[in-house]
Each structure stands twice: as structure tokens, then as C-alpha cells.
Motif scaffolding. Structure first.
Motif, PDB file in Angstrom:
ATOM      1  N   VAL A  65       0.829  -1.213   0.000  1.00 54.38           N
ATOM      2  CA  VAL A  65       0.000   0.000   0.000  1.00 54.38           C
ATOM      3  C   VAL A  65       0.863   1.262   0.000  1.00 54.38           C
ATOM      4  N   GLU A  66       2.123   1.126   0.386  1.00 54.41           N
ATOM      5  CA  GLU A  66       3.052   2.260   0.246  1.00 54.41           C
ATOM      6  C   GLU A  66       3.335   2.509  -1.228  1.00 54.41           C
ATOM      7  N   LEU A  67       3.539   1.415  -1.988  1.00 57.02           N
ATOM      8  CA  LEU A  67       3.800   1.541  -3.422  1.00 57.02           C
ATOM      9  C   LEU A  67       2.562   2.010  -4.178  1.00 57.02           C
ATOM     10  N   ASP A  68       1.394   1.581  -3.725  1.00 60.25           N
ATOM     11  CA  ASP A  68       0.147   1.969  -4.393  1.00 60.25           C
ATOM     12  C   ASP A  68      -0.910   2.260  -3.331  1.00 60.25           C
ATOM     13  N   PRO A  69      -0.987   3.493  -2.860  1.00 54.38           N
ATOM     14  CA  PRO A  69      -1.957   3.837  -1.808  1.00 54.38           C
ATOM     15  C   PRO A  69      -3.412   3.665  -2.233  1.00 54.38           C
ATOM     16  N   SER A  70      -3.674   3.514  -3.527  1.00 54.55           N
ATOM     17  CA  SER A  70      -5.045   3.335  -3.996  1.00 54.55           C
ATOM     18  C   SER A  70      -5.434   1.856  -4.130  1.00 54.55           C
ATOM     19  N   PHE A  71      -4.583   0.957  -3.662  1.00 50.81           N
ATOM     20  CA  PHE A  71      -4.765  -0.489  -3.823  1.00 50.81           C
ATOM     21  C   PHE A  71      -5.707  -1.003  -2.724  1.00 50.81           C
ATOM     22  N   SER A  72      -6.996  -1.056  -3.026  1.00 52.04           N
ATOM     23  CA  SER A  72      -7.999  -1.421  -2.027  1.00 52.04           C
ATOM     24  C   SER A  72      -7.753  -2.811  -1.445  1.00 52.04           C
ATOM     25  N   GLN A  73      -7.465  -3.785  -2.290  1.00 55.75           N
ATOM     26  CA  GLN A  73      -7.278  -5.145  -1.795  1.00 55.75           C
ATOM     27  C   GLN A  73      -6.040  -5.246  -0.900  1.00 55.75           C
ATOM     28  N   TRP A  75      -4.966  -2.847   1.139  1.00 57.20           N
ATOM     29  CA  TRP A  75      -5.410  -2.337   2.446  1.00 57.20           C
ATOM     30  C   TRP A  75      -6.260  -3.373   3.168  1.00 57.20           C
ATOM     31  N   ASP A  76      -7.109  -4.033   2.410  1.00 63.41           N
ATOM     32  CA  ASP A  76      -7.991  -5.054   2.967  1.00 63.41           C
ATOM     33  C   ASP A  76      -7.177  -6.164   3.628  1.00 63.41           C
ATOM     34  N   GLU A  77      -6.207  -6.706   2.903  1.00 60.12           N
ATOM     35  CA  GLU A  77      -5.405  -7.804   3.445  1.00 60.12           C
ATOM     36  C   GLU A  77      -4.502  -7.329   4.588  1.00 60.12           C
ATOM     37  N   LEU A  78      -4.011  -6.101   4.521  1.00 61.27           N
ATOM     38  CA  LEU A  78      -3.237  -5.566   5.642  1.00 61.27           C
ATOM     39  C   LEU A  78      -4.109  -5.498   6.888  1.00 61.27           C
ATOM     40  N   GLY A  79      -5.362  -5.125   6.703  1.00 59.32           N
ATOM     41  CA  GLY A  79      -6.287  -5.129   7.834  1.00 59.32           C
ATOM     42  C   GLY A  79      -6.436  -6.511   8.435  1.00 59.32           C
ATOM     43  N   PHE A  80      -6.549  -7.532   7.581  1.00 56.52           N
ATOM     44  CA  PHE A  80      -6.666  -8.894   8.105  1.00 56.52           C
ATOM     45  C   PHE A  80      -5.393  -9.321   8.841  1.00 56.52           C
ATOM     46  N   ALA A  81      -4.249  -8.857   8.377  1.00 62.33           N
ATOM     47  CA  ALA A  81      -3.001  -9.173   9.076  1.00 62.33           C
ATOM     48  C   ALA A  81      -3.020  -8.579  10.486  1.00 62.33           C
ATOM     49  N   TYR A  82      -3.517  -7.349  10.603  1.00 63.90           N
ATOM     50  CA  TYR A  82      -3.638  -6.757  11.939  1.00 63.90           C
ATOM     51  C   TYR A  82      -4.710  -7.471  12.771  1.00 63.90           C
ATOM     52  N   ALA A  83      -5.751  -7.998  12.107  1.00 66.43           N
ATOM     53  CA  ALA A  83      -6.772  -8.764  12.827  1.00 66.43           C
ATOM     54  C   ALA A  83      -6.167 -10.022  13.442  1.00 66.43           C
ATOM     55  N   CYS A 104      -7.429   0.161   8.237  1.00 62.35           N
ATOM     56  CA  CYS A 104      -7.180  -0.468   6.933  1.00 62.35           C
ATOM     57  C   CYS A 104      -8.480  -0.882   6.256  1.00 62.35           C
ATOM     58  N   ALA A 105      -9.405  -1.470   7.027  1.00 63.03           N
ATOM     59  CA  ALA A 105     -10.675  -1.891   6.446  1.00 63.03           C
ATOM     60  C   ALA A 105     -11.465  -0.696   5.930  1.00 63.03           C
ATOM     61  N   THR A 106     -11.486   0.381   6.717  1.00 60.19           N
ATOM     62  CA  THR A 106     -12.198   1.587   6.306  1.00 60.19           C
ATOM     63  C   THR A 106     -11.576   2.183   5.053  1.00 60.19           C
ATOM     64  N   LYS A 107     -10.252   2.210   4.999  1.00 57.82           N
ATOM     65  CA  LYS A 107      -9.548   2.731   3.830  1.00 57.82           C
ATOM     66  C   LYS A 107      -9.854   1.894   2.591  1.00 57.82           C
ATOM     67  N   ALA A 108      -9.850   0.576   2.752  1.00 57.55           N
ATOM     68  CA  ALA A 108     -10.124  -0.320   1.620  1.00 57.55           C
ATOM     69  C   ALA A 108     -11.519  -0.080   1.063  1.00 57.55           C
ATOM     70  N   PRO A 113     -15.924   0.730  -2.953  1.00 58.56           N
ATOM     71  CA  PRO A 113     -17.169   0.352  -2.277  1.00 58.56           C
ATOM     72  C   PRO A 113     -17.653  -1.059  -2.641  1.00 58.56           C
ATOM     73  N   GLY A 114     -17.100  -1.645  -3.695  1.00 57.62           N
ATOM     74  CA  GLY A 114     -17.447  -3.010  -4.068  1.00 57.62           C
ATOM     75  C   GLY A 114     -16.583  -4.067  -3.409  1.00 57.62           C
ATOM     76  N   ASN A 115     -15.679  -3.661  -2.524  1.00 64.32           N
ATOM     77  CA  ASN A 115     -14.805  -4.605  -1.817  1.00 64.32           C
ATOM     78  C   ASN A 115     -15.605  -5.262  -0.695  1.00 64.32           C
ATOM     79  N   SER A 116     -16.151  -6.437  -0.965  1.00 62.84           N
ATOM     80  CA  SER A 116     -17.037  -7.091   0.004  1.00 62.84           C
ATOM     81  C   SER A 116     -16.339  -7.532   1.288  1.00 62.84           C
ATOM     82  N   PRO A 117     -15.113  -8.078   1.238  1.00 66.29           N
ATOM     83  CA  PRO A 117     -14.446  -8.397   2.504  1.00 66.29           C
ATOM     84  C   PRO A 117     -14.239  -7.163   3.379  1.00 66.29           C
ATOM     85  N   ALA A 118     -13.871  -6.029   2.770  1.00 70.89           N
ATOM     86  CA  ALA A 118     -13.712  -4.803   3.544  1.00 70.89           C
ATOM     87  C   ALA A 118     -15.041  -4.352   4.137  1.00 70.89           C
TER      88      ALA A 118
END
Length: 280
Positions: A65-73, A75-83, A104-108, A113-118
Motif C-alpha cells: 500500500v506504500e507503493l500503491d496507496p489506492s490499492f484497495s485489496q 489495504w484489505d489484506e493488511l487489515g486482516f493481518a492486523y486482525a 485499513c478496512a475503512t480505507k479499503a 465500495p465493491g470490496n465485500s471483505p472490507a
């Protein structure tokens, strides 16, 4: 049939992602990897579930997400790592892990808005703030948007058990997820175990958690509590002793503090099991 093929091949844990990691990504030096390639390796580490692998997952997914801050997925997976970090006490501060998971989930979801896991994760955080109706609505929306995605089904199943809603409905969802994914990731069995534990099917919970990630203290917590609630104290004590030896700083209250666990039946079941085991 098409649902089975898609879930086996195209998910983040599927055969195509594995092929991409093995054939392309590992041939590159780390400094030349793209955001998506860091994401692929990060998800691989995330699905090992040990503390060291979790640290690697957070490092790789943070880089994605540092390389691509617009990468929703990403952010989503980073959130799961923190979970995973928060629920297992890997980070040393469950509240911090939980807050990073929420961010991370909110950012994703903001990015896509179509990111269902987020969306499912954001729903759980609504439950954590006391908005149970909102949580159920967001999780239902995630299901409606991705009705044949086994990962979304599994996530919402766990949410129905631990965050908000009817755990019995969660059982139907996780059974559906296992039906349409012939090669389910091991975390699906964590969701199955959580659901069956909360509804009181402790023997089924034991069978599920024996197939769940074995490097996580939360797995052994449930494997100790379920037989204790069945009165099988010899088995329960053996697992509790292993938990105390390998993860001396972990306890059920840490699990509750580090993850969106708000559904009253879940909190009651976990605390009753912990009391029975002397783990509280």
C-alpha cells in the motif's frame, strides 16, 4: 460447478495466485517488486498464521500500500493481518492492532465500495460501536454483492457468530463456503469452529479447530475450552498446558479485546469456557 472452479482458482489463496508467486514474483529482487507482487507474497505469509509470518505479512502488505496507496485489496489484506495480530496477541497491544485493523478496512472500502471483505469488516466495527443493526446490514450487503464468493461467505459466517446476528445463520454460511470451495484455506475451519462453539456444538467445534491454523494461540484456546465444556478435562488440561507453555502472555480476554467480538452469545460462551478452564 462454475462456483467451485472460480473459488479454487481465482481467490487470493487459489491456484492462480500460487502460480503467480512461484513462477514470477520469486524471481524478482525485492526492490523491483510491484504493489501487487508484494501483496501476493504478503497474503502467502498471512496464511501461515505464526507470529513471525504475521510480522512478515504486515511488512509486505504495508509495502504494497506504500507503493500503491489506492490499492484497495492491499489495504484489505493488511487489515486482516492486523486482525490476526490482535486476536492472537502477537503485537503486544491488542487495542493498537484493533485500531489499525479498523483503519485499513475503512480505507479499503473508501477506495472500492465493491470490496465485500472490507465491507464485512467495517460492519463488524459498527457492532463494536454498538450499532448491531448497521453491522448486520453491512454484512448482508457484502453477501448480496458477492453471493458466490466462498471467502465472503466464510467471513460473514464468523461475523454472525462473534460480532452481530444469528450464529445459526453463520453455520449455514460457512457450510455453503465449504461446499463451493473444494480446496478451502485453513482459516475457513476457524470460522466453522467459532460458529459451532458459539451455538454449543462443542464436539463439532473441536473437529473444526483441529483443521484450523495450529500456530495460533486462539486455536488452542478454543481446543481447550470446548472439551472442558463437554466435561473432558484431561484433554482440555493437556491443551491448556500447551497454550500456557507456548503462549504464556495470551488469554481469552486478550482475544476479546483484540477482535470485534460483541455478539452476546459469543462473549458469554468464550467467558464460560475460559472460566471452566481457569483461563480467564
Amino acid at each position: 460447478m462454475s462456483e467451485n472452479v472460480i473459488n479454487v482458482l481465482a481467490s487470493c489463496c487459489g491456484k492462480l495466485a500460487q502460480f503467480r508467486r512461484n513462477i514470477v514474483v520469486r524471481r524478482k529482487p525485492p526492490e523491483s517488486m510491484s504493489a501487487y507482487e508484494c501483496h501476493l507474497l504478503g497474503v502467502e505469509q498471512l496464511n501461515i498464521y505464526s507470529q513471525s509470518a504475521n510480522e512478515n505479512a504486515i511488512r509486505l502488505l504495508s509495502r504494497a500500500v506504500e507503493l500503491d496507496p489506492s490499492f484497495s485489496q492491499g489495504w484489505d489484506e493488511l487489515g486482516f493481518a492486523y486482525a490476526v495480530q490482535g486476536a492472537n496477541g502477537y503485537g503486544g497491544n491488542a487495542a493498537t492492532s484493533l485500531e489499525r485493523f479498523k483503519y485499513c478496512a475503512t480505507k479499503a472500502l473508501e477506495l472500492d465500495p465493491g470490496n465485500s471483505p472490507a465491507r464485512q469488516c467495517v460492519g463488524d466495527f459498527l457492532a463494536l460501536s454498538g450499532d448491531f443493526e448497521g453491522a448486520i446490514a453491512e454484512n448482508t450487503r457484502a453477501l448480496r454483492n458477492s453471493p458466490n464468493d466462498s471467502g465472503v461467505l466464510a467471513l460473514v459466517a464468523g461475523s454472525r457468530a462473534l460480532a452481530a446476528g444469528d450464529p445459526a445463520e453463520g453455520r449455514c454460511l460457512i457450510e455453503r463456503a465449504l461446499q463451493i470451495n473444494a480446496l478451502p484455506p485453513v482459516w475457513y475451519f476457524s470460522m466453522l469452529g467459532r460458529v459451532t462453539f458459539v451455538i454449543g456444538s462443542h464436539r463439532e467445534a473441536i473437529a473444526a479447530f483441529r483443521r484450523a491454523p495450529q500456530d495460533m494461540p486462539s486455536t488452542h484456546m478454543f481446543l481447550a475450552m470446548a472439551p472442558a465444556l463437554l466435561g473432558e478435562m484431561e484433554e482440555a488440561n493437556q491443551i491448556a498446558a500447551r497454550l500456557a507453555s507456548e503462549f504464556p502472555d495470551f488469554n481469552p480476554e486478550m482475544f476479546i479485546a483484540g477482535y470485534p467480538i460483541t455478539n452476546p452469545p459469543a462473549v458469554e460462551a468464550i467467558r464460560r469456557g475460559a472460566e471452566r478452564m481457569g483461563l480467564a
